[in-house]
Design a protein around this motif. Structure first.
Motif, mmCIF file in Angstrom:
data_model
loop_
_atom_site.group_PDB
_atom_site.id
_atom_site.type_symbol
_atom_site.label_atom_id
_atom_site.label_comp_id
_atom_site.label_asym_id
_atom_site.label_seq_id
_atom_site.Cartn_x
_atom_site.Cartn_y
_atom_site.Cartn_z
ATOM 1 N N VAL A 131 0.221 -1.274 12.200
ATOM 2 C CA VAL A 131 1.280 -2.269 12.051
ATOM 3 C C VAL A 131 2.092 -1.986 10.786
ATOM 4 N N ILE A 132 1.441 -1.498 9.729
ATOM 5 C CA ILE A 132 2.142 -1.187 8.486
ATOM 6 C C ILE A 132 2.432 0.301 8.356
ATOM 7 N N TYR A 133 1.461 1.176 8.709
ATOM 8 C CA TYR A 133 1.586 2.598 8.393
ATOM 9 C C TYR A 133 1.821 3.501 9.602
ATOM 10 N N GLY A 134 1.969 2.943 10.778
ATOM 11 C CA GLY A 134 2.485 3.699 11.910
ATOM 12 C C GLY A 134 1.482 4.570 12.637
ATOM 13 N N SER A 135 2.021 5.570 13.328
ATOM 14 C CA SER A 135 1.249 6.439 14.215
ATOM 15 C C SER A 135 0.131 7.147 13.463
ATOM 16 N N GLY A 136 -1.038 7.212 14.115
ATOM 17 C CA GLY A 136 -2.167 7.932 13.540
ATOM 18 C C GLY A 136 -3.120 7.071 12.741
ATOM 19 N N ALA A 137 -2.699 5.894 12.300
ATOM 20 C CA ALA A 137 -3.573 5.036 11.488
ATOM 21 C C ALA A 137 -4.517 4.272 12.406
ATOM 22 N N ILE A 138 -5.403 5.020 13.070
ATOM 23 C CA ILE A 138 -6.361 4.448 14.010
ATOM 24 C C ILE A 138 -7.736 4.363 13.364
ATOM 25 N N GLY A 139 -8.283 5.508 12.976
ATOM 26 C CA GLY A 139 -9.586 5.499 12.322
ATOM 27 C C GLY A 139 -9.508 5.063 10.876
ATOM 28 N N GLY A 140 -8.415 5.414 10.218
ATOM 29 C CA GLY A 140 -8.237 5.061 8.817
ATOM 30 C C GLY A 140 -7.037 5.780 8.238
ATOM 31 N N SER A 141 -6.827 5.606 6.946
ATOM 32 C CA SER A 141 -5.671 6.213 6.293
ATOM 33 C C SER A 141 -6.027 6.612 4.865
ATOM 34 N N ILE A 142 -5.364 7.666 4.385
ATOM 35 C CA ILE A 142 -5.549 8.199 3.033
ATOM 36 C C ILE A 142 -4.210 8.077 2.328
ATOM 37 N N HIS A 143 -4.192 7.383 1.204
ATOM 38 C CA HIS A 143 -2.948 7.036 0.525
ATOM 39 C C HIS A 143 -2.843 7.752 -0.813
ATOM 40 N N LEU A 144 -1.777 8.521 -0.980
ATOM 41 C CA LEU A 144 -1.496 9.247 -2.214
ATOM 42 C C LEU A 144 -0.389 8.495 -2.939
ATOM 43 N N ASN A 145 -0.746 7.815 -4.031
ATOM 44 C CA ASN A 145 0.161 6.843 -4.637
ATOM 45 C C ASN A 145 0.541 7.196 -6.071
ATOM 46 N N ASN A 146 1.802 6.950 -6.392
ATOM 47 C CA ASN A 146 2.312 7.064 -7.755
ATOM 48 C C ASN A 146 2.807 5.711 -8.222
#
Length: 609
Positions: A131-146
């Motif tokens: 809903v927030i991060y789109g396609s592929g965010a099914i199992g989980g997500s890895i966020h690289l943040n500045n």
């Protein structure tokens, strides 16, 4: 006010929601302005730059020892793919400062071709987030943040490391900020001959295994008015991987990639209102060489043009409305793949409502619709709630529907591409229980996931492979973690141990999916006394099948790997460190045929001023 006032209210003082309080404080601007909202309702593991130094070899090693993910790596530094909760690499979203950066062609990210130096934090979130991060965010997500801070003056740091197998790792960073302007720049380079040997594994030698990569990051922010800020960030990456061979008589191969990411953001923030408008450009270039002495065999160029707007408004002191709209143009051109010039337009609209019933109870509900050229996309939803039942126990509930649309390779690869593919969809439920007693925190999260229309490449009667929507997958399990932190004068002790059980089954065959271990344990212990710091980390990985038939003779045996390091800070600004990886000389694999190194060493110097 010249700060992100609405975010302060939402994430720091949501229980009070005192819109009338108007004191100016310095704050940190985060490029992914949704991450603080996500952390209100979901478990997120944050890896700091100090944690990165423990596992400085590559991102695969970092995630393997500091998260519940399974990382499948074809030898140290080679092709590497992640798995959350028994899902595939394509069902994991890589998110760079709020922008999804999975490859247009493969629909995934190669873990070892994503730089992790130069980021202020890496966030790992298990569970769906489409809903927030789109396609592929099914199992989980890895966020690289500045992030960008103000009123901090000038700072610079240098990290330099020499390690086994002729490995050299160097990182430099500088930043300056005053009350209106902030600037940050960093550069990272690593290279390794990577010629390790594992005699016990059929005299394995990692022939032709060398790799190198270079990465530059630049960011700036300027407050153009009390409530308005303009920000910019860009990243440039260049990587080269030589793929290991088993015999000198084989052709030596390699893979090269060059990536560009750039984002401009205009942020408007007031007491009960904020709006963030982003324009981004991302580009991936890659080339595969079937023989390193000859011209490329295949390759491709993918370009994405992205506009994204994030509107956040407090309708009432306890009721927050968030509208996210996005438009993308994805372009691709392949070489040696039959993919000519292809393009698709993607639009999406997400709406989220957050209700803070009391200081102990809060809810979030979201819905999203994607509009993808020539693809029928499902309506997505999410619901989360958190209840702080007592001062020692809280409960989180999360339900969501997530998806992944087909990649360019799935649709257009020749021969075999299938333009009639449907998106993969997933339904997910999780219930997180967190207990806190004195200095000990324990979280236990059972979850269930059902994935439909899984895309799988299968052989055809014409002799080539083609992707089709095939079986359903059912995944369930439990993730748990216990943490302890205590300070005794000049002594500080921090420790955490995580355990995950993952059952991920193809419902047609009732067999466990490949490269999904049933059990994983990982842990880190840090002890600091004055200028001295010592850490120990370990990881146990259970039996892992490498085929679809649960064939025990081909499975990867369980293993336990332990690392340790010590560092000393001298004259306040200089830190010298020494690390030993794989202390017990464990023979272990994360993918068939390619063992990872036995005991190896590194020494590093870190300068900050």
């Amino acid at each position: 006010m010249d700060i992100k006032r609405s975010l302060v209210l939402l994430f720091s003082s949501y229980s009070c929601l005192l819109f009338s309080q108007e004191k100016v404080i310095d704050t940190v601007y985060v490029f992914d302005n949704q991450m603080s909202k996500v952390k209100l309702f979901h478990q997120v593991t944050t890896i700091t730059p100090q944690d990165v130094e423990k596992n400085s070899t590559n991102l695969s090693e970092l995630l393997r020892f500091q998260s519940p993910m399974y990382i499948k790596e074809n030898g140290r530094g080679a092709v590497s793919s992640p798995s959350f909760r028994g899902t595939t690499a394509q069902q994991t979203a890589f998110v760079w400062n709020g922008i999804n950066i999975n490859s247009n062609f493969l629909g995934q990210g190669d873990v070892n071709n994503i730089s992790y130096w130069g980021f202020d934090q890496i966030d790992v979130k298990a569970g769906g987030g489409s809903v927030i991060y789109g396609s592929g965010a099914i199992g989980g997500s890895i966020h690289l943040n500045n992030d960008m801070g103000f009123n901090r003056g000038f700072h610079t740091s240098l990290f330099s490391e020499v390690a086994s197998f002729n490995t050299y790792n160097n990182f430099a960073k500088a930043s300056y900020s005053n009350d209106k302007f902030s600037f940050k720049a960093s550069g990272h380079q690593t290279k390794s001959e990577n010629n390790y040997e594992v005699e016990e594994a059929k005299n394995y030698i990692n022939r032709n295994g060398k790799y190198s990569n270079t990465n530059f990051n630049f960011a700036a922010a300027y407050k153009i008015a009390p409530h308005h800020q303009i920000s910019w960030i860009s990243e440039f990456y260049n990587g080269s991987q030589h793929y290991p061979i088993f015999f000198e008589s084989q052709d030596k191969t390699k893979y090269e990639t060059q990536n560009i990411r750039s984002l401009i953001s205009w942020d408007w923030n007031k007491a009960n209102f904020s709006n963030s408008f982003k324009a981004a450009y991302t580009e991936e270039n890659f080339q595969y060489f079937g023989n390193i002495d000859k011209s490329k065999t295949s390759g491709g160029t993918g370009k994405n043009y992205i506009l994204k707007n994030d509107f956040n408004y407090f309708i009432l002191p306890k009721l927050n409305f968030n509208l996210i709209s996005e438009f993308q143009v994805n372009k691709g051109e392949g070489y040696g793949s039959g993919i000519d010039h292809v393009s698709r337009n993607i639009g999406s609209v997400s709406g989220l409502i957050r209700y803070f019933a009391t200081k102990d109870i809060r809810f979030e509900a979201g819905v999203k619709k994607d509009f993808i050229q020539n693809i029928n996309s499902p309506l997505l939803f999410s619901f989360s709630g958190k209840w702080d039942a007592t001062n020692w126990y809280n409960l989180n509930l999360s339900i969501s529907k997530n998806f992944r649309f087909p990649s360019f390779n799935d649709l257009y690869w020749q021969p075999g591409g299938n333009i009639n593919l449907k998106p993969e969809t997933s339904y997910q439920f999780e219930l997180r229980n967190q207990f806190k007693i004195a200095d000990v925190k324990l979280s236990v999260t059972p979850y269930y996931m059902s994935i439909h229309d899984m895309i799988q490449w299968l052989p055809t009667s014409l002799g080539y492979y083609s992707p089709v929507n095939t079986y359903k997958v059912e995944s369930y399990g439990i993730e748990s973690q216990i943490e302890y932190e205590k300070k005794y004068g000049t002594h500080t002790l921090r420790s955490s141990v995580g355990y995950s059980y993952t059952k991920s089954t193809n419902l047609e065959t009732q067999k466990q999916l490949m490269y999904v271990p049933l059990h994983k344990v990982f842990g880190n212990i840090d002890y600091q006394y004055d200028f001295l710091r010592v850490y120990v980390q370990g990881m146990f990985n259970g039996l892992t099948y490498t085929d679809t038939n649960e064939k025990r003779s081909d499975a990867l045996d369980p293993y336990f790997v332990m690392n340790s390091g010590v560092s000393a800070t001298l004259l306040k600004n200089y830190t010298i460190g020494f690390k030993v990886n794989n202390i017990f000389n464990q023979i272990y694999y994360t993918t068939a045929f390619y063992p990872l190194p036995k005991r190896n060493y590194s020494v590093n110097l870190n300068i900050n001023f």
